[in-house]
Design a protein around this motif. Sequence first.
Motif, short mmCIF file in Angstrom:
data_model
loop_
_atom_site.label_atom_id
_atom_site.label_comp_id
_atom_site.label_asym_id
_atom_site.label_seq_id
_atom_site.Cartn_x
_atom_site.Cartn_y
_atom_site.Cartn_z
N ASP A 29 0.81 -1.22 0.00
CA ASP A 29 0.00 0.00 0.00
C ASP A 29 0.84 1.27 0.00
O ASP A 29 0.30 2.37 -0.06
N GLY B 13 1.42 13.53 10.15
CA GLY B 13 2.16 14.61 10.79
C GLY B 13 3.57 14.71 10.24
O GLY B 13 4.09 15.80 9.94
N ILE B 32 5.15 17.05 17.91
CA ILE B 32 4.96 16.51 19.26
C ILE B 32 4.26 15.16 19.16
O ILE B 32 3.24 15.04 18.49
N ASP B 34 3.15 11.56 21.61
CA ASP B 34 3.16 10.90 22.92
C ASP B 34 3.77 9.50 22.83
O ASP B 34 3.86 8.80 23.84
N ILE B 45 3.63 -3.17 11.10
CA ILE B 45 3.78 -3.75 12.46
C ILE B 45 3.06 -5.09 12.57
O ILE B 45 3.44 -5.94 13.36
N ALA B 105 -2.82 16.10 13.92
CA ALA B 105 -2.63 14.85 13.16
C ALA B 105 -2.54 13.69 14.14
O ALA B 105 -1.61 12.89 14.10
N GLY B 275 -4.89 13.30 8.06
CA GLY B 275 -4.79 11.89 8.41
C GLY B 275 -6.12 11.28 8.82
O GLY B 275 -7.19 11.84 8.55
N GLY B 292 -9.14 5.73 6.11
CA GLY B 292 -8.29 5.20 7.17
C GLY B 292 -7.17 4.42 6.53
O GLY B 292 -7.06 3.22 6.71
N TRP B 294 -2.93 4.50 4.88
CA TRP B 294 -1.59 5.07 4.93
C TRP B 294 -1.38 6.11 3.84
O TRP B 294 -0.94 7.24 4.09
N SER B 324 -4.90 -2.82 1.17
CA SER B 324 -4.72 -4.22 0.74
C SER B 324 -4.73 -5.16 1.93
O SER B 324 -4.35 -4.77 3.04
C1 LIG Z 1 -2.45 -2.78 12.67
C2 LIG Z 1 -2.75 -1.80 11.57
C3 LIG Z 1 -2.72 -2.22 10.25
C4 LIG Z 1 -2.98 -1.32 9.22
N1 LIG Z 1 -2.90 -1.74 7.93
C5 LIG Z 1 -3.03 -0.87 6.92
C6 LIG Z 1 -2.83 -1.28 5.57
O1 LIG Z 1 -2.54 -2.44 5.29
N2 LIG Z 1 -2.96 -0.35 4.59
C7 LIG Z 1 -3.27 0.96 4.87
O2 LIG Z 1 -3.34 1.76 3.94
N3 LIG Z 1 -3.50 1.37 6.13
C8 LIG Z 1 -3.38 0.49 7.17
N4 LIG Z 1 -3.59 0.90 8.46
C9 LIG Z 1 -4.06 2.28 8.70
C10 LIG Z 1 -2.92 3.27 8.68
O3 LIG Z 1 -1.89 2.81 9.48
C11 LIG Z 1 -3.43 4.62 9.16
O4 LIG Z 1 -4.47 5.04 8.30
C12 LIG Z 1 -2.36 5.69 9.20
O5 LIG Z 1 -1.20 5.23 9.84
C13 LIG Z 1 -2.89 6.95 9.88
O6 LIG Z 1 -1.87 7.87 10.07
P1 LIG Z 1 -2.13 9.20 10.92
O7 LIG Z 1 -0.86 9.97 10.84
O8 LIG Z 1 -3.38 9.85 10.50
O9 LIG Z 1 -2.40 8.70 12.42
P2 LIG Z 1 -1.50 7.85 13.41
O10 LIG Z 1 -0.54 6.99 12.69
O11 LIG Z 1 -2.46 7.18 14.34
O12 LIG Z 1 -0.65 8.94 14.20
C14 LIG Z 1 -1.18 9.74 15.20
C15 LIG Z 1 -0.12 9.98 16.25
O13 LIG Z 1 -0.55 10.99 17.16
C16 LIG Z 1 -0.19 10.61 18.47
N5 LIG Z 1 -1.08 11.30 19.41
C17 LIG Z 1 -2.40 11.11 19.61
N6 LIG Z 1 -2.88 11.95 20.55
C18 LIG Z 1 -1.83 12.69 20.96
C19 LIG Z 1 -1.67 13.73 21.92
N7 LIG Z 1 -2.72 14.19 22.63
N8 LIG Z 1 -0.44 14.26 22.12
C20 LIG Z 1 0.63 13.82 21.40
N9 LIG Z 1 0.54 12.85 20.45
C21 LIG Z 1 -0.68 12.29 20.24
C22 LIG Z 1 -0.39 9.11 18.46
O14 LIG Z 1 0.28 8.46 19.52
C23 LIG Z 1 0.17 8.75 17.09
O15 LIG Z 1 1.55 8.54 17.15
C24 LIG Z 1 -3.32 0.02 9.53
C25 LIG Z 1 -3.37 0.44 10.87
C26 LIG Z 1 -3.07 -0.46 11.88
C27 LIG Z 1 -3.08 0.00 13.31
#
Ligand SMILES: Cc1cc2nc3c(=O)[nH]c(=O)nc-3n(C[C@H](O)[C@H](O)[C@H](O)COP(=O)(O)OP(=O)(O)OC[C@H]3O[C@@H](n4cnc5c(N)ncnc54)[C@H](O)[C@@H]3O)c2cc1C
Lengths: 73, 412
Positions: A29, B13, B32, B34, B45, B105, B275, B292, B294, B324
Motif C-alpha cells: 500500500d 504529521g 509533538i 506521545d 507492524i 494529526a 490523516g 483510514g 496510509w 490491501s
Molecule cells: C495494525 C494496523 C494495520 C494497518 N494496515 C493498513 C494497511 O494495510 N494499509 C493501509 O493503507 N493502512 C493500514 N492501516 C491504517 C494506517 O496505518 C493509518 O491510516 C495511518 O497510519 C494513519 O496515520 P495518521 O498519521 O493519521 O495517524 P496515526 O498513525 O495514528 O498517528 C497519530 C499519532 O498521534 C499521536 N497522538 C495522539 N494523541 C496525541 C496527543 N494528545 N499528544 C501527542 N501525540 C498524540 C499518536 O500516539 C500517534 O503517534 C493500519 C493500521 C493499523 C493500526
Amino acid sequence: MATTTSTGRSLTLRRVDSVAPDATVRHIDQLDDRSLELFYAALEGGRRLTATGTDLEPGTVVVATGYYRVEAA
Amino acid sequence: MTEYVIIGDGISGSSAAETLREEDPESSITVITDEGEALYNRILIKEHAKGKLPEAPISIHEEDWYEERDIELSLNTHVTGVDTDEKVVHTHEGDEIGYDKLLIATGGTPTQLPVDGSDAEGIHHFWTFQDARKIRESAEEAEKGVIVGAGLLGIDFAAVCGAQGVEGKYLMRGDRWWRYALSGEGAEIMHEGMRDVGVEPVFDSGVDHFETDDDGQVVAAVDPNGDRYECDFAGVAIGLTFNTEYLGDIDLEQDNGIVVDQYMQTNLEDVYAAGDITRFYDVLLGEQAQNGSWGSAKEQGRIAGVNMAADDEAEEFEWVSSYSITHFDFPFLSFGHPTLGDDHAERKYSDTEWRRIAFKDGKVVGGVLIGDLAPQSKLKQLMREQRVVADQKEVLLEETVDLDDLAPPQEQ
Ligand SMILES: Cc1cc2nc3c(=O)[nH]c(=O)nc-3n(C[C@H](O)[C@H](O)[C@H](O)COP(=O)(O)OP(=O)(O)OC[C@H]3O[C@@H](n4cnc5c(N)ncnc54)[C@H](O)[C@@H]3O)c2cc1C
C-alpha cells in the motif's frame, strides 16, 4: 525511503522467506498506482518489470501476498 | 519566521513536517508525539506481530532525520490542551508551546469492547509498535485465540493467530466478514482464507463478556448466545475513537472526526488537520468522507503542509485511497469508498476471484477486488475522471476490463 527511478532497466521479483534487519521493506500500500500495477502484472505474468516510472529500487522487499525482493534483471 | 506546531508524528504529521521544511526553509517546526519512538511504518507492524519481520526495517525515521531538517521532535509528550485564542499548545509536563499555524494529526485509538473483562491480560488492541511487540509475545505463548471485529483491522489479528500457530475463533456479529462492503460470495472467499490459516469464522456471534482467572488473565470469551470459547489470547478491533479529547471545548467543528475542507483547513483560522482524524471534503465524492489508510494520511499531511506554508488554498486533496490485505494466497484490494454510494455491481469469477464496484450518481466511488487486481488502475482512473458509467456495468464486470469498450463520455 526509495526515490523514483528514471532508468529503463529491468527488474524481477524473487520470493523470499525472511528479511535481513538492514533490508528496506515496503508494504504494497506504499507503492504508487503505477508501481502497484506493474508489480502485480510482474507477479501474475512472471514478467520483468521496467523500473521506469516506478518507485521500486533493487534490494527493496515488498510485502504483498508473500515477501518479494526487487532485483535487477 | 513562521512557527508551525504539529501534534502527532504518524505518517500524516511527519509528511506535513517534511513538506513544511521544503516549502518554508526559514520556519520553525515542532512535532509533538506521545509515543516513545519517531515515525515508524504502522502498516508493517502486523508483520512483526506475525513473527515474520524484525523490528529494524519497520522504523522510518531515526531521531537524526529531524535534526538534519532542523525540526524539533518532542517524544513522550502528550498534548493536554490547545488554546486557539492564545495560539498555545499545552503538554502534560506543563509546557506551553506557541504556534502561528497548528496541524492536528493525532489519529485514533482502538475502541475497547464495552463488556465485562475486556481489560484482562491477554486481550489486545492493535495500533502502536508497542502493541505489536506485546501481541507478538502473547501470541507466541498462546494456544487458543478469539478475534472480535469483522473489519480490516480485525483480520490482522486472524493473520497473527494463523502465523503464530494459535487456533483461532473469529467471532462475528453478522453472517459474514466486512458485511458493509462484501456480499456473501465475496466474504466467503475471505472466510476460506481464514480457515486455510487455521482461524474459524463464527457467525451471528460476538462477545457478551470475557472470563478471567484469578490472575486476571483471559480464559474464555462468551458470546451473546451463551457459547463459550476458551482462549488465552484475544484481539479486539471494533473501531477507532479519534484522539480529540485534549481539544476540550474549543470551537472546532467535529463530526466523528475533525471537519476539514479539501485544503485540510478546519473552521478555525490557522488550524489544520490531516490523516485518519479528518472528515474531509472529498472532491471526487462531492461530500465529506473519511479515509483510514496510509497513502491517504501521507497525502493529506503533504497537502496540509503545502497550504500552511503558502498561507493560501494552494493545492487541494484529491485522492483515491487503497487498502490491501496480504495475509492469504490471493490478493485483496479495497479502493475509494466501497461502502458508500447508491448503486453497485458485483461478480464472482472463481473460488478466489470476486469484484464489487460502488457507484454514486452513476460514477465509480470505490470497490473491492479479490483474487484478480488487474482492473484496479482502470477503475481508479474512472473514479478520478468522475465518468458516468453505472449504466455500463457489464463492461466493468468483464474479466478483463477494456475502457475502450465503454461508450464515449457524455458532455455533462
Ligand atoms: C495494525 C494496523 C494495520 C494497518 N494496515 C493498513 C494497511 O494495510 N494499509 C493501509 O493503507 N493502512 C493500514 N492501516 C491504517 C494506517 O496505518 C493509518 O491510516 C495511518 O497510519 C494513519 O496515520 P495518521 O498519521 O493519521 O495517524 P496515526 O498513525 O495514528 O498517528 C497519530 C499519532 O498521534 C499521536 N497522538 C495522539 N494523541 C496525541 C496527543 N494528545 N499528544 C501527542 N501525540 C498524540 C499518536 O500516539 C500517534 O503517534 C493500519 C493500521 C493499523 C493500526
